[in-house]
Design an enzyme around this catalytic site. Structure first.
Site, PDB file in Angstrom:
ATOM      1  N   ARG A 108     -10.727 -22.731 -44.079  1.00  0.00           N
ATOM      2  CA  ARG A 108     -10.084 -21.446 -43.781  1.00  0.00           C
ATOM      3  C   ARG A 108      -8.984 -21.638 -42.752  1.00  0.00           C
ATOM      4  NH1 ARG A 108     -13.788 -17.324 -41.489  1.00  0.00           N
ATOM      5  NH2 ARG A 108     -14.457 -19.069 -40.205  1.00  0.00           N
ATOM      6  N   SER A 171     -16.543 -29.447 -38.627  1.00  0.00           N
ATOM      7  CA  SER A 171     -18.011 -29.456 -38.589  1.00  0.00           C
ATOM      8  C   SER A 171     -18.598 -30.701 -39.254  1.00  0.00           C
ATOM      9  CB  SER A 171     -18.553 -28.175 -39.223  1.00  0.00           C
ATOM     10  OG  SER A 171     -18.133 -27.047 -38.496  1.00  0.00           O
ATOM     11  N   ASP A 224     -18.789 -25.659 -35.022  1.00  0.00           N
ATOM     12  CA  ASP A 224     -19.016 -24.226 -35.188  1.00  0.00           C
ATOM     13  C   ASP A 224     -19.897 -23.639 -34.085  1.00  0.00           C
ATOM     14  OD1 ASP A 224     -21.200 -25.635 -36.087  1.00  0.00           O
ATOM     15  OD2 ASP A 224     -21.349 -24.624 -38.014  1.00  0.00           O
TER      16      ASP A 224
END
Length: 500
Positions: A108, A171, A224
């Protein structure tokens, strides 16, 4: 009555007795098989028991492992990784910041506009799948693809004057070198780009951004969990830790730099630093491990690793229940001829487990539907459906209560568990308001799990101390939180953010 009639009568009686005896034997056998299923259930429930005394043992074991992980690399199952994040958002940040969230087969790009007073004015998000060939190709191929996506995202934006700060949520296991750089330890989640391992992933992205003609640089490289802590702290400065409990699980918290023994002489502007625990790998003999947990561990690719995660995260809870059902099917007839269908690993996902546990209809109609459609078990009687619900409840309750013990372990390390002093022995203090940011589908989307976790916190801490502890749900720490960290650690960080 003639001899013929008498013979017929005797024969009929004998047949009747034989039939009756067969029925009695069949019923006795069925009762025995049902009793076996119930016995397996009781054994499983006893093996998963988490009374408060045991949970406190888990708390103490967590604290011991945290100390060991802070003392030396490799000294603990907990990696206790340094993030070099020594300042967190305070709510005073203003401006437009960007972030990239790369943690799986989709990534994203976010644009976040913030205003003073912990106000997110505007937010824009675009998501793109990563072509499979790029997950196994070259470093340049992957990062050029990501950089081009950011370039397309920025077209038409009017806030591109000067160098722009970028938060990069990556991540995957990384050994952090600074707040804005870190080398990849290994790929996970299906990625296998060999030439990236050991390289600084932030630098790889910076080079790709420069090749695209973008005046953008990574100012914060985070995972995250750290992003979740940043977002929680943005809204509430009493936030000291963050926990993610979703398909996977992890936690981070704010540690004093003088407690990080493995990096003696480490200096920060605030005297504190966010530590990424990687708590999914926590292990202790006090954890209630059952034969089904051993079977689960044996069938995973990371055997003997991530023991805590395999007990509490959404990736595995449905599979634990499936293993229990499979053994019941093998040793009793409660599921009819469904042993074969129940032999398929991971056929029962955790969302189905949650739906089974939360079915409150009188005839457990949702349980019946899931058994029929997803586990290929037709016509399960009500008592069998109730047994299925009980198994799912046991799995859920153990997971939630162990997660609560992990959270209290962090609080105890920080001296915020009501025990009177921090684990470093720094003296007493009045109870302090403490906020833990929490994110992930298990806690947010599974009310029964949330209730069990909250209940266990009170049991371990006591009502008086628990009143000072708040679990605050955050959303999109990996995206918005990373953008906020970009704001704090940008070139004008002296005017933004706050010490931790």
């Amino acid at each position: 009555m003639g001899r013929v009639g008498l013979g017929v009568a005797v024969g009929c009686a004998a047949v009747t007795c034989a039939i009756a005896a067969a029925l009695v034997a069949r019923r006795a056998s069925a009762r025995a098989r049902w009793r076996r299923a119930v016995a397996l259930l009781r054994e499983f429930e006893e093996g998963c028991a988490t009374p408060p005394a045991r949970l406190r043992q888990v708390v103490d074991a967590m604290v011991v492992e945290m100390h060991a992980g802070l003392a030396s690399d490799g000294g603990s199952k907990l990696k206790m990784l340094l993030t070099f994040v020594d300042a967190l958002p305070s709510g005073s940040e203003e401006g437009v910041y960007y972030s990239i969230d790369l943690g799986g087969t989709n990534f994203r790009v976010l644009r976040v506009q913030v205003g003073a007073g912990s106000v997110i004015v505007n937010q824009k998000v675009e998501q793109q799948p990563i072509p499979e060939e790029l997950t196994k190709g070259t470093t340049e191929g992957l990062f050029n693809f990501v950089a081009l996506a950011l370039k397309n995202f920025l077209e038409g934006e009017d806030d591109q004057d000067g160098k722009m700060a970028l938060g990069f949520t990556f991540s995957f296991p990384v050994r952090q070198i600074s707040v804005s750089s870190g080398s990849l330890i290994r790929w996970t989640k299906g990625f296998s780009i060999r030439d990236t391992v050991g390289r600084d992933v932030a630098q790889c992205l910076n080079e790709a951004l420069a090749n695209c003609g973008l005046n953008v640089r990574v100012t914060a490289l985070v995972n995250d969990t750290v992003g979740t802590l940043a977002l929680g702290h943005y809204y509430d400065e009493d936030t000291v830790a963050a926990v993610i409990i979703g398909s996977g699980t992890n936690a981070c918290y704010i540690e004093r730099t003088d407690a990080i023994i493995k990096c003696q002489g480490l200096l920060t502007n605030s005297g504190g630093m966010v530590v990424n625990m990687e708590w999914g790998n926590f292990w202790s003999s006090h954890l209630p491990r059952t034969p089904y947990d051993i079977l689960l561990d044996d069938e995973t690719h990371n055997r003997n690793d991530q023991g805590f995660e395999k007990m509490i995260s959404g990736m595995y809870l449905g599979e634990i229940a499936r293993l229990v059902f499979h053994r019941m099917a093998q040793e009793s007839d409660v599921f009819g001829d469904a042993a074969d269908s129940l032999s398929n690993p991971f056929i029962l996902s955790t969302p189905f487990l949650a739906a089974i546990r939360e079915d409150d209809s009188p005839d457990l109609s949702e349980v019946r539907r899931i058994l029929q459609e997803h586990l290929k078990i037709p016509d399960a009687p009500l008592k069998t459906r109730r047994l299925v619900v009980k198994v799912c409840d046991i799995v859920t309750r153990r997971a939630a209560r162990l997660a609560a013990a992990g959270i209290v372990g962090i609080l105890k390390k920080l001296g915020r568990d009501g025990s009177g002093a921090a684990s470093s022995g720094r003296g007493r203090g009045q109870p302090r308001r403490t906020v833990v940011a929490i994110e992930g589908g298990l806690y947010q989307g599974y009310p029964v799990f949330r209730e069990y976790l909250d209940e266990a916190l009170v049991e371990i801490l006591g009502e008086e101390v628990a009143r000072n502890v708040t679990l605050r749900v955050t959303e999109d720490g990996s995206g918005v939180g990373a953008a906020l960290l970009a704001a704090v650690h940008s070139s004008n960080r002296q005017q933004q953010g706050g010490p931790i």
